[in-house]
Design an enzyme around this catalytic site. Sequence first.
Site, PDB file in Angstrom:
ATOM      1  CB  SER A  80      -0.856  -0.025   1.162  1.00 51.98           C
ATOM      2  OG  SER A  80      -1.623   1.005   1.472  1.00 51.98           O
ATOM      3  CE1 TYR A  99      -4.526  -1.839   4.871  1.00 50.60           C
ATOM      4  CE2 TYR A  99      -3.520   0.313   4.249  1.00 50.60           C
ATOM      5  CZ  TYR A  99      -4.187  -0.959   3.957  1.00 50.60           C
ATOM      6  OH  TYR A  99      -4.118  -1.198   2.625  1.00 50.60           O
TER       7      TYR A  99
END
Length: 250
Positions: free
Chosen positions: A139, A152
């Site tokens: 990501s 995250y």
Amino acid sequence: MDRIVIVTGGTRGIGYETAKKYLNENDKVIIASIDDEKTVEKVVQELSQIGEVTFYKCNVACKEDCEDLVKETILKYGRIDVLAHVAGIVGKRDAFTEIDLEDTLNVIKVNLMGTINIGHYVSQEMVKQKSGVIVNVGSICGFMANSEAIGYHASKGGVKMVTQAMARELSPYGIRVVSVAPGWVKTGMIDKPIEEMGSKLHMKGRIIEPKEIADAIYLMTLKEASAINGSTVMVDDGYSSFKGIDGYQI
């Protein structure tokens, strides 16, 4: 191409589109997820119209599940040519001072330990055959901070480094390991307010479609990408290039 491809998280979003892409290219696909029986049945029925697809239930945070998935794949096909490791979760989007630490730990277990778990067992087989490609889905949050929660960011930053370390160790055996780092992607993890915010941060003025990430994953596994190893390819429509300034301007 007649390759044997494992796609984790293959029953929805990026994983579903990735499985579909490989099937359309005449590869045999094993999809793995923890989705409910009704969802799995529907997905397998849809994908079976394209090509040969098999489902195995697998929670990537559980090393035993990952080991069983690999064993079953080898029993059925005798080899694994590609691992597209897509499975991942976002967790609760809470401020750092308000986070649920158990939720944070769960995100890290799924996203980071899941990458290590499945990569560990798949690479054992790829080492034996002295070939293979592993693509981990990271990501932009592995490179820059945004509105996602701390777990995250920590997990995706870890995926970036795990990819590099795996590539270094496995390259002598003819195995490539790369990752792709999406920006905001239109999946079930994204609600309307986030989609509206994210749309302004991409050069097309919209968030990315799952198929666009699937296409990038596929490209990384072609022989034409043989010189790409240990790298993270930014599949973010320019998000990280201009650091969140509104990119869609005429």
